[in-house]
Motif scaffolding. Structure first.
Motif, PDB file in Angstrom:
ATOM      1  N   GLN A 121       0.824  -1.217   0.000  1.00  0.00           N
ATOM      2  CA  GLN A 121       0.000   0.000   0.000  1.00  0.00           C
ATOM      3  C   GLN A 121       0.858   1.267   0.000  1.00  0.00           C
ATOM      4  O   GLN A 121       0.546   2.263   0.654  1.00  0.00           O
ATOM      5  N   ARG A 122       1.909   1.248  -0.785  1.00  0.00           N
ATOM      6  CA  ARG A 122       2.783   2.416  -0.932  1.00  0.00           C
ATOM      7  C   ARG A 122       3.519   2.323  -2.251  1.00  0.00           C
ATOM      8  O   ARG A 122       3.498   1.282  -2.927  1.00  0.00           O
ATOM      9  N   HIS A 123       4.187   3.431  -2.612  1.00  0.00           N
ATOM     10  CA  HIS A 123       5.011   3.438  -3.815  1.00  0.00           C
ATOM     11  C   HIS A 123       6.353   2.772  -3.522  1.00  0.00           C
ATOM     12  O   HIS A 123       6.857   2.836  -2.386  1.00  0.00           O
ATOM     13  N   PRO A 124       6.981   2.166  -4.521  1.00  0.00           N
ATOM     14  CA  PRO A 124       8.361   1.707  -4.334  1.00  0.00           C
ATOM     15  C   PRO A 124       9.281   2.909  -4.111  1.00  0.00           C
ATOM     16  O   PRO A 124       8.890   4.058  -4.363  1.00  0.00           O
ATOM     17  N   THR A 125      10.494   2.654  -3.681  1.00  0.00           N
ATOM     18  CA  THR A 125      11.492   3.712  -3.502  1.00  0.00           C
ATOM     19  C   THR A 125      12.585   3.557  -4.553  1.00  0.00           C
ATOM     20  O   THR A 125      12.655   2.538  -5.244  1.00  0.00           O
ATOM     21  N   ARG A 126      13.447   4.564  -4.638  1.00  0.00           N
ATOM     22  CA  ARG A 126      14.554   4.492  -5.599  1.00  0.00           C
ATOM     23  C   ARG A 126      15.459   3.303  -5.275  1.00  0.00           C
ATOM     24  O   ARG A 126      15.974   2.629  -6.180  1.00  0.00           O
ATOM     25  N   GLN A 127      15.659   3.028  -3.966  1.00  0.00           N
ATOM     26  CA  GLN A 127      16.527   1.902  -3.584  1.00  0.00           C
ATOM     27  C   GLN A 127      15.944   0.564  -4.034  1.00  0.00           C
ATOM     28  O   GLN A 127      16.681  -0.351  -4.424  1.00  0.00           O
ATOM     29  N   GLU A 128      14.619   0.450  -3.988  1.00  0.00           N
ATOM     30  CA  GLU A 128      13.993  -0.808  -4.411  1.00  0.00           C
ATOM     31  C   GLU A 128      14.085  -0.991  -5.924  1.00  0.00           C
ATOM     32  O   GLU A 128      14.115  -2.136  -6.406  1.00  0.00           O
ATOM     33  N   LEU A 129      14.177   0.106  -6.658  1.00  0.00           N
ATOM     34  CA  LEU A 129      14.425  -0.011  -8.096  1.00  0.00           C
ATOM     35  C   LEU A 129      15.915  -0.195  -8.378  1.00  0.00           C
ATOM     36  O   LEU A 129      16.280  -0.842  -9.360  1.00  0.00           O
ATOM     37  N   ASP A 130      16.762   0.359  -7.504  1.00  0.00           N
ATOM     38  CA  ASP A 130      18.206   0.108  -7.626  1.00  0.00           C
ATOM     39  C   ASP A 130      18.496  -1.383  -7.514  1.00  0.00           C
ATOM     40  O   ASP A 130      19.456  -1.892  -8.113  1.00  0.00           O
ATOM     41  N   ALA A 131      17.658  -2.096  -6.740  1.00  0.00           N
ATOM     42  CA  ALA A 131      17.856  -3.530  -6.556  1.00  0.00           C
ATOM     43  C   ALA A 131      17.617  -4.303  -7.848  1.00  0.00           C
ATOM     44  O   ALA A 131      18.091  -5.431  -8.008  1.00  0.00           O
ATOM     45  N   VAL A 132      16.883  -3.690  -8.789  1.00  0.00           N
ATOM     46  CA  VAL A 132      16.671  -4.318 -10.101  1.00  0.00           C
ATOM     47  C   VAL A 132      17.897  -4.089 -10.971  1.00  0.00           C
ATOM     48  O   VAL A 132      18.488  -5.032 -11.499  1.00  0.00           O
ATOM     49  N   ARG A 133      18.296  -2.844 -11.132  1.00  0.00           N
ATOM     50  CA  ARG A 133      19.527  -2.452 -11.823  1.00  0.00           C
ATOM     51  C   ARG A 133      19.931  -1.090 -11.269  1.00  0.00           C
ATOM     52  O   ARG A 133      19.100  -0.195 -11.145  1.00  0.00           O
ATOM     53  N   ASP A 134      21.202  -0.945 -10.941  1.00  0.00           N
ATOM     54  CA  ASP A 134      21.655   0.358 -10.446  1.00  0.00           C
ATOM     55  C   ASP A 134      22.647   1.034 -11.393  1.00  0.00           C
ATOM     56  O   ASP A 134      23.093   2.148 -11.139  1.00  0.00           O
ATOM     57  N   ASP A 135      22.926   0.352 -12.524  1.00  0.00           N
ATOM     58  CA  ASP A 135      23.899   0.907 -13.463  1.00  0.00           C
ATOM     59  C   ASP A 135      23.258   1.667 -14.620  1.00  0.00           C
ATOM     60  O   ASP A 135      23.936   2.377 -15.358  1.00  0.00           O
ATOM     61  N   ILE A 136      21.946   1.495 -14.791  1.00  0.00           N
ATOM     62  CA  ILE A 136      21.216   2.212 -15.838  1.00  0.00           C
ATOM     63  C   ILE A 136      19.913   2.753 -15.231  1.00  0.00           C
ATOM     64  O   ILE A 136      19.465   2.285 -14.179  1.00  0.00           O
ATOM     65  N   PRO A 137      19.297   3.724 -15.886  1.00  0.00           N
ATOM     66  CA  PRO A 137      18.030   4.238 -15.365  1.00  0.00           C
ATOM     67  C   PRO A 137      16.933   3.178 -15.344  1.00  0.00           C
ATOM     68  O   PRO A 137      16.766   2.421 -16.309  1.00  0.00           O
ATOM     69  N   VAL A 138      16.213   3.106 -14.237  1.00  0.00           N
ATOM     70  CA  VAL A 138      15.004   2.294 -14.135  1.00  0.00           C
ATOM     71  C   VAL A 138      13.892   3.268 -13.762  1.00  0.00           C
ATOM     72  O   VAL A 138      13.988   3.980 -12.766  1.00  0.00           O
ATOM     73  N   TYR A 139      12.858   3.306 -14.572  1.00  0.00           N
ATOM     74  CA  TYR A 139      11.808   4.315 -14.395  1.00  0.00           C
ATOM     75  C   TYR A 139      10.463   3.646 -14.585  1.00  0.00           C
ATOM     76  O   TYR A 139      10.185   3.074 -15.642  1.00  0.00           O
ATOM     77  N   ILE A 140       9.615   3.683 -13.555  1.00  0.00           N
ATOM     78  CA  ILE A 140       8.313   3.032 -13.665  1.00  0.00           C
ATOM     79  C   ILE A 140       7.202   4.072 -13.513  1.00  0.00           C
ATOM     80  O   ILE A 140       7.201   4.875 -12.593  1.00  0.00           O
ATOM     81  N   VAL A 141       6.279   4.039 -14.454  1.00  0.00           N
ATOM     82  CA  VAL A 141       5.197   5.022 -14.513  1.00  0.00           C
ATOM     83  C   VAL A 141       3.940   4.445 -13.874  1.00  0.00           C
ATOM     84  O   VAL A 141       3.558   3.298 -14.122  1.00  0.00           O
ATOM     85  N   HIS A 142       3.321   5.251 -13.050  1.00  0.00           N
ATOM     86  CA  HIS A 142       2.080   4.865 -12.370  1.00  0.00           C
ATOM     87  C   HIS A 142       0.967   4.633 -13.390  1.00  0.00           C
ATOM     88  O   HIS A 142       0.989   5.175 -14.483  1.00  0.00           O
ATOM     89  N   GLN A 143      -0.023   3.826 -13.006  1.00  0.00           N
ATOM     90  CA  GLN A 143      -1.139   3.521 -13.901  1.00  0.00           C
ATOM     91  C   GLN A 143      -1.867   4.781 -14.355  1.00  0.00           C
ATOM     92  O   GLN A 143      -2.388   4.838 -15.468  1.00  0.00           O
ATOM     93  N   SER A 144      -1.890   5.806 -13.525  1.00  0.00           N
ATOM     94  CA  SER A 144      -2.564   7.062 -13.876  1.00  0.00           C
ATOM     95  C   SER A 144      -1.803   7.845 -14.926  1.00  0.00           C
ATOM     96  O   SER A 144      -2.361   8.718 -15.597  1.00  0.00           O
ATOM     97  N   GLY A 145      -0.501   7.587 -15.050  1.00  0.00           N
ATOM     98  CA  GLY A 145       0.338   8.348 -15.964  1.00  0.00           C
ATOM     99  C   GLY A 145       0.779   9.684 -15.401  1.00  0.00           C
ATOM    100  O   GLY A 145       1.495  10.426 -16.066  1.00  0.00           O
TER     101      GLY A 145
END
Length: 271
Positions: free
Chosen positions: A166-190
C-alpha cells in the motif's frame, strides 16, 4: 363540335402550363448556378460521411475559406464550381470530418507498448513491490538486446493502491533491479512515477532541486534527498529528459545534452 373545341382548349392550356413550368425550372436552376459562391475546393467521387443524422451521407462537398459551403448530391454541388475551384476526386475513398484531439495520449501508447507490464491482476502481476521487481528483472532478461540499445528499463502501470505494501516503491527498491542504468516506472494514472538513483541522476533531480510548480518531488524522511517518487511536473520533466538521453551512453546523449535539448520553459522548471 363544342366538345371538340373544349378538348382542344384544355390540351393547349396543359401544353402552355407544361412549357411555363419547364421555363420556371430552368430559370430557378440558372439562378442557383449564378448566385452560388464559387468554392475554393470541391470534393466528390466517394462516400462523404457528414455525422449529421438528418443527412448522414453525401456525394459532394464544397469548401470556401476553410468552411463548408454545401453538402449534397453532385448535381446540387455542381453550381459551386468556379474558374478557380480545385476539384478533388475521392476515387472511392471515404471523406469524414477532421478530429481535433485536445487531450490525447499517442506517445504514451507507444511507451506502454514497449514498457514492462506492471499492471495489477488480472491485467498483470504487479500486486506487490517484490512482484514489480520480478517483472522488471524478467523484462530486462527477455529483452536484453532492447535494454542494451536504449540503456534504460521502463515500466508502466503499477498502482500503489493495489500493492500489498500500500505504498510506492522507492529508488533503492528499483536500484535492486539495476543500479547501473536508469530504471523508471510510470504509475497507472500516468501522472507520477518512481525513478531509481541513476534515473534521478540522468533527470538532473537532486537534493538541491527545488520543488516545481504543479508537482512534488517526494523526499526521504528528514532530508531533501529524493526518494524516487515524482508527481506531476517533475515526473514529466524527468520522463522527457530520460527519453532525450535514451541510447548507449555516449557524449551525444549525455544528461547535459538531454537538458540542453529541452524547451527553455521546461528546463527552467527543472533547474
Amino acid at each position: 363540335m363544342e366538345t371538340g373545341l373544349a378538348s382542344t382548349r384544355i390540351h393547349r392550356f396543359a401544353a402552355a402550363l407544361t412549357a411555363t413550368s419547364f421555363a420556371v425550372s430552368l430559370l430557378t436552376t440558372s439562378t442557383v448556378a449564378l448566385g452560388a459562391v464559387p468554392a475554393d475546393t470541391l470534393y466528390r467521387g466517394g462516400p462523404i460521411l457528414t455525422m449529421n443524422d438528418a443527412q448522414p451521407r453525401a456525394e459532394a462537398l464544397a469548401v470556401k475559406d476553410g468552411r463548408i459551403l454545401a453538402v449534397g448530391t453532385e448535381s446540387e454541388i455542381q453550381p459551386y464550381i468556379g474558374a478557380q475551384t480545385q476539384v478533388r476526386e475521392l476515387n472511392g475513398q471515404t471523406l469524414i470530418p477532421g478530429f481535433v484531439d485536445a487531450h490525447g495520449h499517442v506517445a504514451a501508447v507507444g511507451l506502454q507498448a514497449l514498457a514492462a507490464n506492471l499492471l495489477p491482476p488480472p491485467d498483470g502481476d504487479g500486486n506487490s513491490i517484490e512482484a514489480l521487481q520480478s517483472v522488471l528483472r524478467q523484462y530486462a532478461s527477455e529483452y536484453e538486446a532492447r535494454i542494451n540499445r536504449v540503456n534504460a528499463i521502463i515500466g508502466f502501470g503499477y498502482d500503489d493502491s493495489q500493492l500489498k505494501e500500500q505504498r510506492h516503491p522507492t529508488r533503492q527498491e528499483l536500484d535492486a533491479v539495476r543500479d547501473d542504468i536508469p530504471v523508471y516506472i510510470v504509475h497507472q494514472s500516468g501522472h507520477l512515477a518512481v525513478a531509481n538513483t541513476k534515473a534521478l541522476e540522468v533527470a538532473g533531480i537532486t537534493d538541491q532541486t527545488e520543488e516545481m510548480p504543479g508537482g512534488v518531488i517526494r523526499r526521504e524522511g528528514g532530508t531533501q534527498v529524493p526518494n524516487g517518487v515524482l508527481e506531476e511536473t517533475p515526473h514529466f520533466v524527468a520522463l522527457q529528459r530520460l527519453t532525450c538521453s535514451i541510447g548507449p551512453a555516449t557524449p551525444s546523449n549525455s544528461p547535459t545534452k538531454a537538458v540542453a535539448s529541452l524547451p527553455p520553459s521546461t528546463t527552467s522548471l527543472a533547474s
